[in-house]
Write an enzyme that holds these catalytic residues in place. Structure first.
Site, short mmCIF file in Angstrom:
data_model
loop_
_atom_site.label_atom_id
_atom_site.label_comp_id
_atom_site.label_asym_id
_atom_site.label_seq_id
_atom_site.Cartn_x
_atom_site.Cartn_y
_atom_site.Cartn_z
CE LYS A 203 -15.70 38.12 -18.85
NZ LYS A 203 -15.78 38.62 -17.48
CD GLU A 209 -9.17 49.86 -27.24
OE1 GLU A 209 -10.13 49.08 -27.35
OE2 GLU A 209 -9.09 50.73 -26.36
N GLY A 264 -12.00 40.04 -16.33
CA GLY A 264 -10.88 40.30 -17.24
C GLY A 264 -9.56 40.45 -16.50
NE ARG A 265 -11.06 44.56 -11.83
CZ ARG A 265 -12.23 44.86 -12.40
NH1 ARG A 265 -12.31 44.95 -13.71
NH2 ARG A 265 -13.31 45.06 -11.67
CD GLU A 350 -10.82 47.52 -15.56
OE1 GLU A 350 -10.67 48.23 -16.56
OE2 GLU A 350 -10.67 46.29 -15.60
CG HIS A 381 18.79 57.05 -9.83
ND1 HIS A 381 19.87 57.64 -9.21
CD2 HIS A 381 18.89 55.72 -9.56
CE1 HIS A 381 20.61 56.71 -8.63
NE2 HIS A 381 20.03 55.53 -8.83
CE LYS A 509 -14.49 49.56 -23.06
NZ LYS A 509 -14.94 48.22 -22.70
#
Ligand code: F6P
Length: 545
Positions: A203, A209, A264-265, A350, A381, A509
């Site tokens: 965005k 990253e 973003g999400r 978030e 399990h 950040k």
């Protein structure tokens, strides 16, 4: 404040009264499933195994009214700037609106731009699939690598995995998010530069990253094809930041844009969903949009008493704020939905992982839960032990599709038997007398039997919701995701927090930005606390060796 309302006090008083356990509620009311479940177009939500009664639900409806939920929903759909700390509207519903009606933000219909980008996506996906878009050396594209992180990764990654059954066989999709070089290297090991397309999704187009991965991918491509000009046929971008995309060297005609009113999400419905269209075909992507749009209409128009996202949100608030649950386990009985918990982690945590109210004051009530999960039956399990017999109350969402997306012998029946058994076990539990009878039938008696009894008792009365899809197709997946999106919105509105910013990710950040030169430089630094300084020195020391 919401906790000062009579509705909150009434719920607290209700929670403090002795209420029959779920087993007794089911025994007393054979109609409980029908009364606490609802179906919308092939998606069934069953709240009957939640610790609620008609009274609980009525009190929760009062809470929704006290929080002016109807007003917040109207502001959301009205395109108001409800993301107040970023001064933005929250309008991802426009991205999946397929009708002719306008969708307006700040008095402007955004649909013409939305449709233009959809057309661009369709044209590009079709060109890739029919071979008219080729690589720099004229070869067809066989590998697509999406480079993005957070909302620019989790949504398309999850959806492509979920819809694997309808994946095109001619395109291999890869997703790279981690700045750890292992991620990109492993993806590239499976790719050939001449047949690989990179989709750089960000965005902001500033995320460390993503920019690092994109730069390394570009170097790999140019080295492999021996020509800088190859970038034009092998890189496209999805972003709101046209200037940064151009600066990276991606031509504006190879950029798919979206807008600041898309969080973003919440962005998988935008061009961030391009990998979905590339992996499955553009029509499947639009079916996904259509499913989400159906859930939008339901959320916008249905009475709160029948409104699936509202009911889910209210039940979650009951568990979280009145029964003391800290977590929510999301347990898809579907290997294809294995990434849904990670996607929902960002969506929920978030959005509602906040401790400051809309008025700027610290909240004194619990907000978003810890969300975690794994596909069933694997989790059974591993961590279900704690859910069945641990000291914490962990409400669960069990999710399954009635039809198999990858039919194989009786596997789906086995899967569904477990999908049904776990919520039943959590609800019923096993009493000491039932344990005794079982042990006696197995031949034990006396002290040997009694010693085991307390360990084999299951308390039961542990709440869960079941979500059953007719089948895991793009439409039902779109509905399911939008269901959770609106649930998160409703909870944030009631908790009185800002669900659409994420300032909590900033500090780390900033500090990483400061630490990077210190990590690279030769000088010993004493600029931090003794732990950070010590770790930094240890890294430098070991790296020198
Ligand atoms: O760091 C969190 C975050 O800002 C998320 O909200 C977002 O989805 C992700 O980073 C990626 O951001 P971008 O799409 O701008 O690269």
């Amino acid at each position: 404040m919401i906790v000062d309302t009579p509705a909150w006090a009434a719920l607290a008083a209700h929670a403090a009264t002795e209420r029959p356990p779920l087993r007794a509620l089911f025994a007393a009311d054979p109609d409980r499933f029908r009364r606490f479940s609802a179906v919308l177009d092939g998606l069934l939500v069953d709240h009957s195994k939640q610790r609620v009664t008609d009274e609980t639900m009525a009190l929760l409806q009062d809470l929704a009214r006290a929080a002016d939920l109807a007003g917040w929903r109207a502001r959301l759909f009205g395109g108001e700037r409800i993301n107040a700390t970023e001064d933005r509207a929250v309008f991802h519903m426009a991205l999946r609106h397929l009708g002719p009606e306008p969708m307006t933000v700040d008095g402007r219909d955004v649909m013409p731009e939305v449709r233009a980008v959809r057309d661009q996506m369709r044209r590009f996906a079709d060109a890739l699939h029919d071979g008219s878009w080729r690589g720099h050396r004229g070869e067809r594209i066989r590998h697509v690598v999406n480079i993005g992180i957070g909302g620019s990764d989790l949504g398309p990654r999850m959806a492509v995995a979920a819809l694997d059954a309808s994946r095109r066989p001619d395109i291999d999709m890869h997703f790279v998010s981690n700045v750890d070089g292992a991620d990109l290297q492993q993806a590239l090991a499976a790719c050939n530069p001449a047949t690989t397309l990179f989709v750089v999704s960000s965005k902001t187009f500033t995320t460390q990253e993503t920019m690092a991965n994109a730069a390394s991918a570009r170097a790999w491509l140019v080295a492999g094809l021996g020509d800088e000009a190859a970038v034009a046929r092998h890189f496209v971008a999805v972003s709101t930041n046209a200037a940064a995309v151009t600066a990276f060297g991606i031509a504006s005609e190879n950029m798919f844009r979206f807008w600041d009113w898309v969080g973003g999400r919440l962005s998988l419905w935008s061009a961030i969903g391009l990998p979905i269209a590339l992996a499955l075909g553009y029509d499947r992507f639009e079916e996904l949009l259509a499913g989400a749009a159906a859930m939008d209409r339901h959320f916008r128009d249905a009475e709160f008493t029948e409104n699936l996202p509202v009911l889910m949100a209210l039940v979650g608030i009951w568990n979280n704020n009145f029964l003391g649950a800290d977590a929510l386990a999301v347990l898809p009985y579907s290997q294809s939905l294995r990434l849904l918990p990670s996607f929902l982690q960002q969506l929920d945590m978030e959005s509602n992982g906040k401790s400051t109210g809309r008025d700027g004051a610290a909240v004194t009530w619990r907000t978003g839960p810890i969300l975690f999960g794994e596909p069933g039956t694997n989790g059974q399990h591993a961590f279900y032990q704690l859910i069945h017999q641990g000291t914490r109350l962990i409400p669960c969402d069990f999710i399954a599709a009635a039809a198999a997306d990858h039919p194989l012998g009786n596997h789906h029946d086995l899967l569904l038997a477990n999908f049904l058994a776990q919520p039943e076990a959590l609800m019923r539990g096993k009493t000491a007398d039932e344990v005794r009878a079982e042990l006696a039938a197995a031949g034990l008696d006396g002290a040997a039997l009694e010693r085991l009894v307390p360990h084999k008792v299951f308390p039961g009365n542990r709440p869960s919701t079941a979500i059953l899809l007719e089948q895991l197709d793009p439409r039902r997946l779109g509905m399911l995701i939008a269901l959770y999106e609106h649930k998160v919105f409703v909870q944030g509105a009631i908790w009185g927090i800002h669900s659409f910013d994420q300032w909590g990710v900033e500090l780390g950040k900033q500090l990483a930005g400061r630490l990077l030169p210190e990590l690279r430089g030769p000088a010993r630094t004493e600029a931090h606390d003794s732990s950070t300084n010590g770790l930094l020195q240890a890294i430098k020391g070991w790296r020198r060796e």
